[in-house]
Design a protein around this motif. Structure first.
Motif, mmCIF file in Angstrom:
data_model
loop_
_atom_site.group_PDB
_atom_site.id
_atom_site.type_symbol
_atom_site.label_atom_id
_atom_site.label_comp_id
_atom_site.label_asym_id
_atom_site.label_seq_id
_atom_site.Cartn_x
_atom_site.Cartn_y
_atom_site.Cartn_z
ATOM 1 N N VAL A 242 34.511 41.795 43.160
ATOM 2 C CA VAL A 242 35.576 41.193 43.433
ATOM 3 C C VAL A 242 36.238 40.283 42.497
ATOM 4 O O VAL A 242 35.797 39.505 41.736
ATOM 5 C CB VAL A 242 35.247 40.227 44.609
ATOM 6 N N MET B 235 40.232 36.599 45.788
ATOM 7 C CA MET B 235 39.829 36.548 47.117
ATOM 8 C C MET B 235 41.017 35.566 47.794
ATOM 9 O O MET B 235 41.561 34.609 47.234
ATOM 10 C CB MET B 235 38.439 35.567 47.194
ATOM 11 N N LEU C 182 39.110 40.510 50.262
ATOM 12 C CA LEU C 182 38.572 40.579 48.974
ATOM 13 C C LEU C 182 38.996 41.645 48.351
ATOM 14 O O LEU C 182 39.260 42.569 48.917
ATOM 15 C CB LEU C 182 36.927 40.606 49.051
ATOM 16 N N GLY D 52 39.136 44.085 44.867
ATOM 17 C CA GLY D 52 38.716 44.936 43.625
ATOM 18 C C GLY D 52 38.424 46.156 43.463
ATOM 19 O O GLY D 52 39.105 47.067 44.420
#
Lengths: 1196, 372
Positions: free
Chosen positions: A257, A260, A281, A283
């Motif tokens: 990640v 956030m 989250l 990523g």
């Protein structure tokens, strides 16, 4: 130019001399190799078959050793950034190295390295840097996601324990590429010690990683940075590095990640600061495909159900394909939201703008303009982005996405639908097709375009008419529909049309009816609808919105109508072929999405269908909407049967129907590529001409005109289908011959290729198969747009995704520290469950102490870190798992834990505590998961002890072992033993005293004997599964996770001393003096004993009494002299006698020899004489005989 | 911690739900089982099925409420081994066997299941049909080798039962992806005509009439007659016919027909049965595809549980059971199939529309199998 080309001197061939001679010889006598073989066959002969076999084996072994098990290559076209984890003890230069590398690649300076930093390093490569701090939790987590590890080592200090710990963690969780980097080399003043240290460190590093592992030297710092050239070289190494896929990583999706956001309602947070949060989250997805709504584990927090996954435009995308060697400045992107870089970041319904207020190191904040207008403006800006088109629209942030269906519903209420009758040649009946009126259709289009503007996520194939092509297509379709409606209806239609008019009213306000009707149908034939009905559903279910169900009467009507239509239709299937063609086209256009819709419903809706259904149930929280769901209920409780009943409309008596499946059989028509007749003909063309070597006859193929003529006749006779082929062959010889030669050559090439490939092994075949599969995987969904593709495959690795997770503990948000990685590890289908795990475990050889059963241990297994209580055991030769109190010192043993279900073969490591850092090596054990089960059978030894209380010969009555008769009954027939080794068996329980029983033994027992029964008692594994929630701890205390303490720790902490068993304490040994009684033999026995064994009663000989002692004689000097003389004389005499005797003896010996000789001579003489005598006697005898024979003859 | 469960309504597709739940490890709750019925709750045959499931698994939790209208199932791990089960005679063994076929490759130890009950019933696929179609299909997916067998020991017809089959299956760690897109042409037709406790002539009469229909297409037809006597003949009289068409590429299409059970409606004449059965086979051929209609769901399941690669299979018309199965697969494994309709060309005479199903497997690996 041509003229200037220098003409080369032609080669002059030798006509004489040795060279020419040799050449001539060569030309005549074939190849030299052959020659040599012939000339010297011995040199090429097989000397030893064994040796040959050996060399062959060895060659094969070497070849096979090079093989790896082939895998299907599932790497995506645009792979995710490579995760580079920079590890090392504190103060070794990790952050400096990352800063230098980032500066090297992007020319940007970064202050604090917080969280992952993603950069574009080349045209095909992106890198994500992550710094690993000195916490063992972080080390474990990052080892699982790393592709490349840069291991920093302070050369001035040498290796530290953390380095070895990290290496061992890596070994357990799949070994990523590891590159060592030596820093602080400038602290060496002496060049020789520097060289020596480098060498020592290198060799130690090699033994840990592999021989020849790359170790990089960073010689010194210049203005607080490493030397540019060295960093550049390191960067080059990184950007050309290749990686081997690791098993765990390639079988699980995961996200490191890098951003956030807290999505919880701020009001709720205000009123209730400890409430569970909803977070999103972000990523890059790595590993493998991720399905929506899967389960994930976040190491350090726990397991969560993903509420939603979306893919976002890549914030750090690779440059577009260009023919350039280097990247330009604009393409050197850097993305690190946690470090405060990244500027504007987009979410699916919001934009976040980072305000770099004077390089204040802080989280980027949501900047929400206060006025609604500005906010909505920003929102629209976000949604205008073309790549954002796929996501759900919301007019106001925070509100739920608006469903396009709502809009649809309204429009339908006003407009209504029309139907058209479409002739279906397939089922031979007329079908009712929903056609939108002109206005409505336009509106629909508007809707759809609106939806798309609004970023609606609703999937609808027909609503994707944005680009012009489709627009054209749709207008064409519309025209077609209109035409089909107006012109070419079969002749008998009008009457039915009228009926249809009445129908239309019903149909207009509820197109859902057909579906319900069809459901009726299903219920009727036990949950199966016929093909027609299905087709109908395809047509009808344009939009599966829940409307009010219609009356059953209307249903019946439509049904009967249809049947009528069907009857009429059967007669006139030949009419309106053009119409049919156009309709077939129409159907084809709709069939695919509709079948999909039939199965999965409107997909976007289905995502949240369960919730919606429940919401629909209640109105205002008070009333429940009551709707007749009879049909659905009926279906829900219909007979569960997989059989698919036949379509009753198919009449398999009729010739037409039979003909429709003719080609399904081998007797039917074949494709051109497979038809034996066609293939044969081709072969004939190719291989027709050959020479019969025996007869010398030459068979010519059908070539030229003659051939074509033959072909003609052949094919005519054949079957008429391929007859036309021959007629076209009116070309001249030459061309055809060339063509054929060409074809032959190609075939030959192909044959050679295949033939040379003859040594293709199993391995090669396997590899090829994998290759094919990989190609198929890539090609299958290549041209599907991402939204749809994600539904089929899941999210591909390499995508930048956003995961929404609800009910996360608030500590994650409040105690968030970007230096600690957040990893989302996807879990397999059953990996969210808990059960017993059997593992093979070995205490780490560097860990100081052995491990004790039932001491809590922290395991890192799969994605998880958790505390559990293992039981150690070992397998006996009969398969029994016997409990061990401690792990063996240097051996593997079994361990059983209560923990998360993880696939077999997964490695794990164990530490005793994750708190702080100790001087010792912290990894206590390593191992692998062997088996999963829901129950375990570990046993420990239990000895039951009893005492005999009555003994009759070999039978005993034994008490104290059991308490009741029932207990004894369970052990009837069990074998028991005494301490002295007498074996026996339990026979039967006795009524009194309770628990006593009768037993028999192989020998008589003594009352003092102790009897015991060896048995095995199952041990239960304690059900402790306690995830290490280190990420939830306050900032700065994240490495202080305590968990359950061992008994020893508890006692130590509470100051409780162990009270030893007093019997176990050592005391001085006091031994009494032993006395032995004399041996007493009875008199009777003494008498019977033989003399030898008899007790000797005599006293030893005492002193001779005085009167018996004789006095000694003392001689006078004279007497002494006389005695000496006599002695001397006697000695002389003795000597003389001895001498004489020796002489006499020799003489006698000589005499005996002589006598022997004489005797021999005498014997010889006698023998001679006897010989003579016998000869004479023999002669006489013969004479006598002869004479007697003569005499007899004379007598006659 | 544990994954969220699924909630369903009604007893239809009962087996699918429990089987998929067992394989995926997700718990399932089925509500409103015949709740409006005069006789509410799970039927005996369903209870028997649950018991069978309990026998092959270890640690599964099953809760049924007082009235039997709500069932909660938390799956355990598949253990396998030797299992004996008396199937309820309301449904035939095929009902149970279809589910066992789906579970058997993923057990801890190779399964040896002895099932007793009705081998040939009118509602469910008979064991003969499964033996001749489902087993070859599973072999394609790599579930083969020694000990993959279905043996009919005793034959038991519908109301009485008394039949027995032994099913053995090896375990696999992974299932390989397959592309079954071209079934090829039908090269031969085989079949079994069986009769128990009736005149052995019945079988021959069925064969005769079935051949009459099928000979139009193919000469290579062989239908075995199987008349079981004495202890092997079960408790009720009856007869039936199973026909299997094998194609060049090794796909099997089948149809079957069983006489009406004793004392339940109009009795059937063997000739009629034979002819209808042959026509059913033609219907099946008309639908076509690589997998016949009763095994569609098995094929789709094995594709779903394959490696993370693309699998394809060509099917005939999707049966409603299969459609529901697809939905369930999406619920339990989040796998959606790409469904493409293949229309036959104008001049082709190969029956109706075909459906090409494509999916990416979930990368399932057998977590029950022990590592040595």
């Amino acid at each position: 130019m041509d003229g200037k080309v220098k003409k080369q001197r032609p080669h002059q061939q030798k006509h004489s001399g040795p060279k020419a001679e040799r050449k001539k010889l060569k030309k005549q006598g074939g190849s030299t190799e052959q020659d040599e073989r012939k000339r010297n066959p011995k040199a090429f002969a097989v000397q030893s078959a064994v040796r040959m076999a050996k060399t062959f084996h060895r060659a094969q072994d070497i070849k096979t050793k090079k093989h790896h098990i082939p895998h299907v290559d599932r790497t995506p076209l645009e792979p995710p950034p490579i995760v580079i984890v920079v590890v090392g003890p504190p103060k070794v230069g990790k952050s400096t190295l990352i800063r230098c590398l980032i500066k090297n690649f992007t020319r940007q300076k970064l202050g604090d390295i917080c969280g992952p930093v993603t950069i574009v390093s080349g045209k095909k490569r992106r890198l994500t840097f992550m710094e690993c701090n000195n916490d063992i939790n972080t080390m474990i987590d990052l080892a699982k996601v790393a592709d490349l590890v840069l291991m920093l080592i302070d050369a001035s200090f040498g290796f530290e324990m953390e380095t070895f710990e990290f290496l061992n963690i890596c070994q357990v969780h799949g070994f990523p590429r590891i590159m060592g980097v030596l820093t602080h080399l400038d602290s060496f003043k002496n060049n020789k010690t520097l060289r020596k240290t480098k060498k020592n460190l290198k060799h130690r590093f090699w033994t840990e990683v592999y021989q020849g592992a790359k170790l990089f030297y960073l010689s010194g710092m210049v203005y607080g940075e490493y030397q540019t050239q060295e960093v550049k070289n390191l960067g080059r190494f990184i950007s050309v590095m290749k990686f081997r896929p690791l098993v765990w990583q390639t079988s699980h999706p995961y996200v490191l990640v890098d951003r956030m956001e807290d999505l919880t309602d701020p009001e709720r947070v205000r009123t209730e600061p400890k409430c569970d949060r909803t977070v999103s989250l972000y990523g890059y997805l790595r590993g493998t495909l991720m399905k929506n709504r899967g389960q994930v584990h976040i190491p350090g927090i726990g397991d969560f159900q993903v509420a939603d996954v979306n893919f976002l435009p890549d914030p750090c995308s690779l440059p577009d394909a260009q023919k350039k060697r280097a990247l330009n400045e604009k393409e050197r992107l850097l993305y690190a939201p946690m470090a405060g870089v990244g500027g504007v970041v987009y979410d699916k319904d919001a934009v976040y703008i980072d305000l770099p207020a004077g390089h204040v190191k802080q989280q980027q904040e949501e900047v929400r303009p206060t006025t609604e207008l500005v906010q909505s403006l920003i929102d629209t800006h976000a949604t205008l982005d073309t790549k954002m088109a796929g996501s759900r629209m919301s007019l106001f942030s925070g509100s739920a996405g608006l469903e396009p269906s709502e809009v649809d519903e309204e429009s339908r209420a006003i407009q209504g639908l029309q139907e058209t009758h479409v002739w279906d040649p397939h089922t031979k009946r007329n079908r009712r097709k929903v056609v939108f009126t002109e206005e409505e259709q336009e509106e629909e289009e508007e809707d759809s375009s609106d939806d798309e503007d609004g970023g609606s996520e609703e999937y609808d194939q027909e609503e994707q008419g944005d680009d012009e092509d489709e627009e054209n297509l749709s207008t064409f379709l519309r025209k077609e529909r209109v035409r089909s409606k107006t012109e070419a209806l079969p002749a008998k239609r009008p009457k039915l049309e009228e009926e249809g008019g009445a129908e239309r009213l019903v149909f207009a306000d509820s197109e859902d009816e057909l579906q319900s009707e069809e459901e009726d149908g299903r219920a009727r034939d036990s949950g199966h609808c016929s093909e027609e009905e299905e087709d109908e559903e395809e047509d009808a279910s344009e939009d599966e919105e829940e409307d009010d169900a219609a009356e059953a009467a209307a249903n019946n009507q439509t049904m009967s109508d249809e049947e009528e239509e069907e009857d009429e239709g059967a007669l006139r299937w030949k009419e309106g072929l053009q119409l049919k063609a156009s309709q077939a086209f129409l159907r084809q256009q709709q069939a695919a999405p509709n079948l999909r819709k039939l199965v999965y419903g409107a997909v976007a809706k289905a995502e949240g269908s369960e919730e919606e259904d429940e919401e629909e149930e209640e109105l205002g929280g008070l009333f429940r909407v009551s709707r007749p769901q009879n049909s659905k209920k009926l279906e829900a409780n219909a007979v569960d049967c997989s059989r698919f009943h036949g379509d009753s409309s198919h009449d398999w008596e009729s010739e037409e129907m039979l003909n429709s499946i003719r080609d399904c059989f081998v007797t039917g028509k074949w494709d051109d590529g497979q038809d034996a007749a066609v293939l044969l003909k081709e072969d004939e063309e190719l291989y027709g001409d050959f020479e019969d070597l025996e007869t010398g006859e030459v068979h010519a193929g059908q070539s030229g005109l003659q051939g074509s003529a033959e072909q003609n006749s052949d094919s005519d006779g054949d079957d008429g289908d391929n007859g036309e082929a021959g007629e076209s062959v009116e070309v001249d010889d030459e061309v055809q011959k060339n063509k054929r030669l060409e074809k032959k050559r190609r075939l030959k090439e192909r044959f050679n290729e295949e033939y040379d490939d003859g040594d293709a092994t199993y391995f090669d075949d396997l590899k090829e198969e994998m290759q094919k599969q990989a190609e198929l995987n890539r090609a299958e969904f290549q041209d599907v747009d991402d939204d749809t593709r994600v539904q089929y495959e899941g999210f591909r690795p390499g995508m930048y995704i956003r995961l929404e997770i609800s009910s996360v503990p608030c500590e994650l948000v409040t105690n968030f520290d970007p230096h600690y990685p957040i990893i989302l590890g996807g879990l397999g289908s059953a990996e969210g469950n808990i059960g017993y795990l059997q593992m093979r475990l070995k205490k780490h050889r560097w860990h100081g102490r052995i491990l004790k059963t039932r001491d809590p241990l922290i395991l890192s297994l799969g994605w998880r870190r958790f505390q559990t209580i293992p039981l150690y055991h070992i397998e006996d030769h009969n398969g029994r798992h016997r409990l061990l109190k401690y792990t063996p010192q240097h051996m593997h043993c079994g361990a059983t834990i209560w923990g998360p279900v993880t696939p077999q073969g997964t490695g794990f490591l164990a530490v005793q505590s994750v708190t702080g850092s100790t001087a010792n090596f912290r990894i206590a054990a390593t191992g692998v998961v062997l088996d999963l089960d829901k129950s375990v059978t570990i046993v420990k030894k239990l000895k039951l002890i009893g005492h005999p209380y009555k003994i009759y010969k070999n039978t005993c009555f034994i008490k104290d072992m059991f308490n009741t008769m029932l207990e004894v009954a369970k052990f009837e027939g069990a074998s028991i033993r005494t301490v002295s080794g007498v074996r026996g068996q339990i026979k039967k329980a006795l009524s009194t005293p309770p628990g006593a029983y009768r037993a028999t033994f192989e020998d008589r027992l003594l009352m003092s004997d102790i009897v015991f029964l060896r048995s095995w008692y199952p041990v239960s594994v304690p059900q402790l599964y306690n995830p290490v929630t280190s990420l939830l701890l306050p900032v700065g205390q994240k490495d202080q996770w305590g968990g359950m303490r061992t008994l020893g720790q508890l006692k130590h902490d509470l100051g409780i001393r162990n009270n030893p068993n007093t019997d176990s304490l050592y005391k001085p040994v006091v031994r009494a003096q032993r006395r032995f009684n004399p041996l007493h033999i009875p008199r009777q026995l003494q008498k019977a004993l033989p003399f030898k064994s008899k007790l000797k009663q005599q006293q030893p000989k005492g002193k001779t009494p005085r009167d018996l002692q004789r006095p000694s004689v003392i001689r006078e000097p004279h007497e002494r002299k006389v005695a000496a003389l006599l002695h001397a004389l006697s000695a002389v005499h003795h000597h003389r006698k001895k001498k004489a005797h020796a002489v006499q003896h020799a003489k006698h010996k000589e005499f005996l020899q002589q006598k022997d000789k004489q005797e021999e001579a005498k014997l010889l003489r006698q023998k001679e004489a006897r010989k003579k005598l016998y000869r004479v006697m023999g002669q006489m005898d013969r004479k006598k005989q002869r004479s007697s024979l003569k005499g007899a003859a004379q007598d006659q | 911690m544990a994954s969220h469960g699924m909630v369903y309504d009604g007893c239809n597709y009962f087996r699918q739900r429990l089987v998929l739940s067992t394989l995926s490890g997700k718990r399932v709750k089925i509500k409103n089982i015949r709740s409006k019925d005069d006789n509410p709750g799970v039927r005996d045959f369903e209870a028997s099925f649950i018991r069978l499931l309990d026998k092959v698994t270890n640690g599964s939790r099953i809760e049924i409420n007082q009235t039997g209208t709500v069932l909660f199932y938390q799956p355990g791990l598949l253990s396998g081994g030797t299992v004996e089960h008396d199937c309820h005679t309301q449904r035939s063994i095929g009902y149970y066997l279809e589910a066992i076929l789906m579970l058997a490759p993923f057990m801890k130890t190779p399964l040896k299941a002895t099932l007793r009950g009705v081998t040939n019933g009118p509602t469910d696929p008979t064991v003969d049909l499964l033996k001749s179609t489902a087993l070859p299909l599973m072999k394609k997916f790599g579930i083969d080798g020694e000990g993959f067998d279905l043996k009919v020991v005793k034959r038991g017809m519908a109301p009485g039962g008394g039949g027995e089959v032994i099913f053995t299956c090896p375990v696999r760690r992974t299932i390989r992806p397959l592309q079954l897109t071209d079934p090829g042409k039908i090269k031969r037709i085989r079949g079994v005509a069986y009769s128990v406790r009736v005149s052995p002539q019945m079988a021959n009469r069925m064969v005769e009439s079935a051949r009459g229909v099928l000979n139009n297409f193919l000469p290579d037809i062989y239908i075995y007659t199987d008349h079981m006597k004495g202890a092997n003949s079960g408790k009720s009289p009856g007869f039936g016919l199973t026909l299997v068409a094998e194609t060049l590429n090794g796909s099997f299409l089948s149809a079957e027909m069983v006489s009406t059970p004793q004392g339940q409606g109009e009795p059937v004449v063997p000739e009629n049965l034979g002819r209808t059965c042959a026509q059913l086979l033609l219907e099946e051929v008309y639908r076509g595809g690589y997998v016949d209609s009763s095994n569609q769901s098995l094929a789709l399941l094995l594709m779903t549980l394959g490696q993370q690669d693309v699998s394809k299979v060509l099917l005939g018309t999707l049966s409603p059971y299969t459609i529901e199965f697809l939905r369930h697969i999406r619920d339990f494994f989040q796998v959606m199939f790409k469904i493409e309709t293949q229309k036959p060309l104008e001049d082709e005479r190969k029956g109706g529309d075909k459906v090409l199903m494509t999916c990416v497997g979930v990368g399932y690996s057998n977590i029950n199998k022990t590592l040595k």
